[in-house]
Scaffold this motif. Structure first.
Motif, PDB file in Angstrom:
ATOM      1  N   SER A 297       0.859  -1.182   0.019  1.00 60.34           N
ATOM      2  CA  SER A 297      -0.071   0.040  -0.064  1.00 60.34           C
ATOM      3  C   SER A 297       0.825   1.243   0.111  1.00 60.34           C
ATOM      4  O   SER A 297       0.478   2.326  -0.537  1.00 60.34           O
ATOM      5  N   ILE A 298       2.254   1.245   0.025  1.00 61.45           N
ATOM      6  CA  ILE A 298       3.044   2.186   0.315  1.00 61.45           C
ATOM      7  C   ILE A 298       3.295   2.803  -1.169  1.00 61.45           C
ATOM      8  O   ILE A 298       3.773   1.856  -1.994  1.00 61.45           O
ATOM      9  N   GLN A 299       3.250   3.988  -1.634  1.00 63.07           N
ATOM     10  CA  GLN A 299       3.199   4.317  -2.831  1.00 63.07           C
ATOM     11  C   GLN A 299       4.490   5.269  -2.901  1.00 63.07           C
ATOM     12  O   GLN A 299       4.843   5.963  -2.126  1.00 63.07           O
ATOM     13  N   ALA A 300       5.110   5.458  -4.129  1.00 63.51           N
ATOM     14  CA  ALA A 300       6.468   6.199  -4.168  1.00 63.51           C
ATOM     15  C   ALA A 300       5.916   7.504  -4.182  1.00 63.51           C
ATOM     16  O   ALA A 300       4.824   8.084  -4.540  1.00 63.51           O
ATOM     17  N   THR A 301       7.039   8.535  -3.812  1.00 67.19           N
ATOM     18  CA  THR A 301       6.527   9.879  -3.512  1.00 67.19           C
ATOM     19  C   THR A 301       7.783  10.612  -4.107  1.00 67.19           C
ATOM     20  O   THR A 301       8.858  10.371  -3.940  1.00 67.19           O
ATOM     21  N   VAL A 302       7.513  11.665  -5.152  1.00 65.82           N
ATOM     22  CA  VAL A 302       8.275  12.552  -5.797  1.00 65.82           C
ATOM     23  C   VAL A 302       7.915  13.840  -5.703  1.00 65.82           C
ATOM     24  O   VAL A 302       6.683  14.007  -5.661  1.00 65.82           O
ATOM     25  N   GLN A 303       8.798  15.024  -5.783  1.00 65.11           N
ATOM     26  CA  GLN A 303       8.384  16.177  -5.731  1.00 65.11           C
ATOM     27  C   GLN A 303       9.061  16.840  -6.994  1.00 65.11           C
ATOM     28  O   GLN A 303      10.142  16.758  -7.390  1.00 65.11           O
ATOM     29  N   VAL A 304       8.032  17.269  -7.680  1.00 62.15           N
ATOM     30  CA  VAL A 304       8.326  17.978  -9.146  1.00 62.15           C
ATOM     31  C   VAL A 304       7.796  19.389  -9.043  1.00 62.15           C
ATOM     32  O   VAL A 304       6.876  19.844  -8.715  1.00 62.15           O
ATOM     33  N   THR A 305       8.675  20.258  -9.808  1.00 67.05           N
ATOM     34  CA  THR A 305       8.481  21.774  -9.778  1.00 67.05           C
ATOM     35  C   THR A 305       8.181  21.909 -11.219  1.00 67.05           C
ATOM     36  O   THR A 305       9.061  21.682 -12.073  1.00 67.05           O
ATOM     37  N   VAL A 306       6.962  22.449 -11.493  1.00 70.02           N
ATOM     38  CA  VAL A 306       6.503  22.466 -12.969  1.00 70.02           C
ATOM     39  C   VAL A 306       6.045  23.858 -13.335  1.00 70.02           C
ATOM     40  O   VAL A 306       4.977  24.399 -12.650  1.00 70.02           O
ATOM     41  N   PRO A 307       6.495  24.814 -14.159  1.00 71.96           N
ATOM     42  CA  PRO A 307       6.015  25.844 -14.828  1.00 71.96           C
ATOM     43  C   PRO A 307       4.585  25.701 -15.112  1.00 71.96           C
ATOM     44  O   PRO A 307       4.298  24.396 -15.952  1.00 71.96           O
ATOM     45  N   VAL A 308       3.659  26.467 -14.590  1.00 70.92           N
ATOM     46  CA  VAL A 308       2.315  26.027 -15.235  1.00 70.92           C
ATOM     47  C   VAL A 308       2.005  26.210 -16.725  1.00 70.92           C
ATOM     48  O   VAL A 308       0.976  25.155 -17.121  1.00 70.92           O
ATOM     49  N   LEU A 309       2.745  26.832 -17.583  1.00 69.16           N
ATOM     50  CA  LEU A 309       2.515  26.795 -18.945  1.00 69.16           C
ATOM     51  C   LEU A 309       2.838  25.389 -19.467  1.00 69.16           C
ATOM     52  O   LEU A 309       2.212  24.904 -20.364  1.00 69.16           O
ATOM     53  N   VAL A 390     -16.630  15.428 -17.743  1.00 70.02           N
ATOM     54  CA  VAL A 390     -15.586  15.570 -16.942  1.00 70.02           C
ATOM     55  C   VAL A 390     -14.256  14.704 -17.045  1.00 70.02           C
ATOM     56  O   VAL A 390     -13.044  15.104 -16.694  1.00 70.02           O
ATOM     57  N   SER A 391     -14.488  13.445 -17.464  1.00 69.49           N
ATOM     58  CA  SER A 391     -13.654  12.509 -17.627  1.00 69.49           C
ATOM     59  C   SER A 391     -12.233  13.183 -18.575  1.00 69.49           C
ATOM     60  O   SER A 391     -11.345  12.472 -18.473  1.00 69.49           O
ATOM     61  N   ARG A 392     -12.849  13.988 -19.509  1.00 68.57           N
ATOM     62  CA  ARG A 392     -11.970  14.344 -20.369  1.00 68.57           C
ATOM     63  C   ARG A 392     -11.498  16.075 -20.210  1.00 68.57           C
ATOM     64  O   ARG A 392     -11.090  16.681 -21.002  1.00 68.57           O
ATOM     65  N   CYS A 393     -11.662  16.261 -19.097  1.00 63.23           N
ATOM     66  CA  CYS A 393     -11.509  17.789 -18.522  1.00 63.23           C
ATOM     67  C   CYS A 393     -10.430  17.902 -17.325  1.00 63.23           C
ATOM     68  O   CYS A 393     -10.136  17.031 -16.857  1.00 63.23           O
ATOM     69  N   ASP A 394      -9.823  19.086 -17.147  1.00 66.19           N
ATOM     70  CA  ASP A 394      -8.881  19.275 -16.265  1.00 66.19           C
ATOM     71  C   ASP A 394      -9.712  20.092 -15.222  1.00 66.19           C
ATOM     72  O   ASP A 394     -10.719  20.816 -15.313  1.00 66.19           O
ATOM     73  N   LEU A 395      -9.300  19.919 -13.900  1.00 69.36           N
ATOM     74  CA  LEU A 395      -9.878  20.627 -12.775  1.00 69.36           C
ATOM     75  C   LEU A 395      -9.025  21.816 -12.612  1.00 69.36           C
ATOM     76  O   LEU A 395      -7.610  21.943 -12.318  1.00 69.36           O
ATOM     77  N   ASP A 396      -9.684  23.088 -13.052  1.00 73.05           N
ATOM     78  CA  ASP A 396      -8.958  24.289 -12.988  1.00 73.05           C
ATOM     79  C   ASP A 396      -9.373  25.303 -11.708  1.00 73.05           C
ATOM     80  O   ASP A 396     -10.181  24.980 -11.279  1.00 73.05           O
ATOM     81  N   HIS A 397      -8.221  25.888 -11.516  1.00 71.53           N
ATOM     82  CA  HIS A 397      -8.521  26.856 -10.468  1.00 71.53           C
ATOM     83  C   HIS A 397      -9.069  28.103 -11.028  1.00 71.53           C
ATOM     84  O   HIS A 397      -8.486  28.680 -11.680  1.00 71.53           O
ATOM     85  N   THR A 398     -10.104  28.497 -10.499  1.00 73.66           N
ATOM     86  CA  THR A 398     -10.745  29.831 -11.249  1.00 73.66           C
ATOM     87  C   THR A 398     -10.045  31.059 -10.845  1.00 73.66           C
ATOM     88  O   THR A 398      -9.510  31.657 -11.934  1.00 73.66           O
ATOM     89  N   ILE A 399      -9.415  31.217  -9.715  1.00 69.22           N
ATOM     90  CA  ILE A 399      -8.310  32.070  -9.616  1.00 69.22           C
ATOM     91  C   ILE A 399      -7.122  31.340  -9.438  1.00 69.22           C
ATOM     92  O   ILE A 399      -6.777  30.421  -8.875  1.00 69.22           O
ATOM     93  N   ASP A 400      -6.157  31.568 -10.522  1.00 69.11           N
ATOM     94  CA  ASP A 400      -5.047  30.773 -10.671  1.00 69.11           C
ATOM     95  C   ASP A 400      -4.230  30.849  -9.664  1.00 69.11           C
ATOM     96  O   ASP A 400      -4.244  31.709  -8.749  1.00 69.11           O
ATOM     97  N   TRP A 401      -3.675  29.700  -9.394  1.00 71.26           N
ATOM     98  CA  TRP A 401      -2.865  29.179  -8.221  1.00 71.26           C
ATOM     99  C   TRP A 401      -1.520  30.022  -8.032  1.00 71.26           C
ATOM    100  O   TRP A 401      -1.251  30.358  -7.047  1.00 71.26           O
ATOM    101  N   GLN A 402      -1.168  30.488  -9.394  1.00 65.78           N
ATOM    102  CA  GLN A 402       0.130  31.221  -8.970  1.00 65.78           C
ATOM    103  C   GLN A 402      -0.268  32.730  -8.735  1.00 65.78           C
ATOM    104  O   GLN A 402       0.679  33.434  -8.255  1.00 65.78           O
ATOM    105  N   PHE A 403      -1.533  32.910  -8.668  1.00 65.11           N
ATOM    106  CA  PHE A 403      -1.881  34.194  -8.295  1.00 65.11           C
ATOM    107  C   PHE A 403      -2.543  34.384  -6.696  1.00 65.11           C
ATOM    108  O   PHE A 403      -3.264  35.314  -6.518  1.00 65.11           O
ATOM    109  N   GLY A 404      -2.393  33.183  -6.095  1.00 62.99           N
ATOM    110  CA  GLY A 404      -2.966  33.005  -4.752  1.00 62.99           C
ATOM    111  C   GLY A 404      -4.147  32.301  -4.723  1.00 62.99           C
ATOM    112  O   GLY A 404      -4.824  32.248  -3.781  1.00 62.99           O
ATOM    113  N   GLY A 405      -4.811  31.833  -5.790  1.00 62.43           N
ATOM    114  CA  GLY A 405      -5.917  30.749  -5.642  1.00 62.43           C
ATOM    115  C   GLY A 405      -5.833  29.537  -4.988  1.00 62.43           C
ATOM    116  O   GLY A 405      -4.695  29.067  -5.022  1.00 62.43           O
TER     117      GLY A 405
END
Length: 474
Positions: A297-309, A390-405
């Protein structure tokens, strides 16, 4: 008297003879120079030891060696750590393996041969036994390649060791290990040190499994080729009304074949894919741990820094703005997007645009519970008129996360990739209301409201609504 014509092979042999002799002489001279270099390095070590002896402290002994190594490294333009290691190796070879050094000086063996002899015999404890070991392997070394010498030297060294193979294996097994070495271009090497029997068994099983997969891929390609031939015959025999459909079937068959050929993997690549698949998904049934659900049940954990674009696959993202895996470095965008799409949760790291200082860290990806709630609420893309599920959609932050959403239900909504990109890269603007409605404002200033599907599907009938509570008279 008739003269025999000289064949091209005889001409080539005659021309090659002096070249061969020259190469043999060059290698002999190189071997002599390698022995000379080893003596010089050992002399540098002796100088360091004499300097340290004059200082009479152990710490000064190490510093003396570092100082001497740094002097040589600066002169040779190499790493001082490398030079210090080479000094130690040279001292060991000159002190413990004098016959090997003599053979190297005479050019009868190469430095590669000498390293094999020293490496195999380095665990022999008694000088007289080392001499016997050298006498037993040097004649073979002077007649064969270093690669052929290695197994012979290892076997001969076994005769002169104080401990049996059983004892040495037990000690070695106690320090078995796994480590990762980073490579370039988003790649890494996984090194496993363990029982030779087990690891050879692992490799053999991987090979068998990989060959089975490769055979399946080959069979699929063979069948796809036959399908292309079949569709080509059908097109050739088709009447005019059937020609369009037959041509489309042939195009599909060709595209399928091209896709199979493009994605066909070498055997080594299949081995790696199977290994990572099993290690990341299989349960280690032979081991127990503290997890109630088991180690599986233990899953691998990685941390990735991704530019939003880059995460959006935007055509205007900077291809040289790297996506980074913590502890490794840059990775490719496709892998990053796969991680972002499938990860149960991931953290965003807010950094200062100039200094790069970390300003904050919070959770970006919604939880499973939030996803379930939003799937029921939205049902489809939340741009007016769009019915993409919804299965073919992205979950979007209405107020962009890079702007504090924030990652809360009241700031999330499903958008298909087309309208997700529209929101980020055009003047369209959107605001989410408390009831989950999305209020879109067009570049022309018109406002369009998209209400959540749940407000219609699960609306109550006023006839059966409960009576409003009567306020208490106090």
């Amino acid at each position: 008297m008739f003269e025999t014509a000289t064949s091209p092979a005889d001409v080539a042999a005659a021309r090659l003879a002096p070249v061969t002799a020259e190469l043999v002489e060059i290698r002999r001279m190189k071997a002599a120079l390698d022995a000379r270099e080893a003596r010089a390095l050992a002399s540098a070590g002796q100088i360091a030891d004499e300097w340290a002896a004059a200082e009479e402290t152990r710490s000064d002994a190490e510093l003396a060696r570092r100082s001497v190594a740094a002097e040589l490294a600066a002169a040779l333009r190499v790493s001082d750590r490398t030079v210090q290691r080479q000094v130690g190796d040279a001292e060991r070879m000159l002190q413990a393996f004098p016959a090997t050094v003599a053979s190297l000086s005479a050019g009868r063996i190469s430095l590669a041969h000498a390293r094999v002899i020293v490496e195999a015999g380095d665990r022999i404890q008694h000088p007289e036994l080392i001499a016997d070991y050298e006498d037993s392997v040097l004649p073979y070394a002077e007649a064969e390649s270093a690669s052929r010498l290695r197994p012979v030297a290892k076997r001969r060294a076994e005769w002169y060791l104080d401990e049996t193979i059983r004892e040495r294996h037990a000690h070695a097994a106690a320090i078995r290990s796994v480590r990762v070495d980073d490579l370039d271009d988003g790649m890494a090497e996984l090194h496993v040190t363990g029982s030779a029997v087990l690891l050879h068994g692992v490799h053999d099983r991987l090979t068998q499994m990989a060959r089975d997969v490769a055979d399946a891929e080959t069979q699929a390609i063979r069948e796809a080729r036959e399908q292309v031939k079949l569709q080509a015959r059908k097109l050739r025999d088709a009447t005019a009304p059937e020609a369009t459909t037959a041509e489309e079937d042939l195009d599909r068959a060709r595209l399928h074949l091209d896709d199979l050929l493009a994605n066909r993997r070498p055997l080594d690549a299949v081995r790696v894919d199977i290994l990572t698949d099993m290690l990341l998904t299989a349960a280690p049934d032979a081991h127990t741990g503290t997890s109630d659900a088991g180690l599986g049940s233990i899953q691998a954990t990685v941390q990735v820094t991704v530019p939003v674009l880059a995460l959006l696959g935007s055509p205007v993202d900077d291809p040289f703005d790297p996506i980074t895996l913590t502890g490794h470095g840059p990775i490719d965008p496709d892998t990053a997007r796969d991680l972002a799409r499938t990860a149960p949760g991931w953290d965003r790291i807010l950094t200062h645009p100039i200094s790069g200082a970390v300003l904050g860290v919070d959770r970006y990806q919604p939880t499973k519970e939030m996803r379930r709630t939003l799937e029921v609420r939205d049902r489809h893309c939340r741009f007016p008129g769009c019915r993409q599920s919804v299965s073919r959609c992205d979950l979007d932050h209405t107020i962009d996360w890079q702007f504090g959403g924030t990652t809360v239900v009241s700031n999330l909504g499903h958008l298909c990739r087309r309208h997700h990109t529209l929101k980020h890269h055009t003047p369209w603007a959107v605001v989410q209301k408390p009831d989950g409605s999305l209020e879109w404002t067009s570049p022309g200033g018109r406002v369009y409201t998209d209400r959540p599907s749940s407000s219609v599907h699960f609306a109550t009938d006023a006839e059966f609504d409960p009576e409003p509570a009567v306020p208490a008279p106090f």
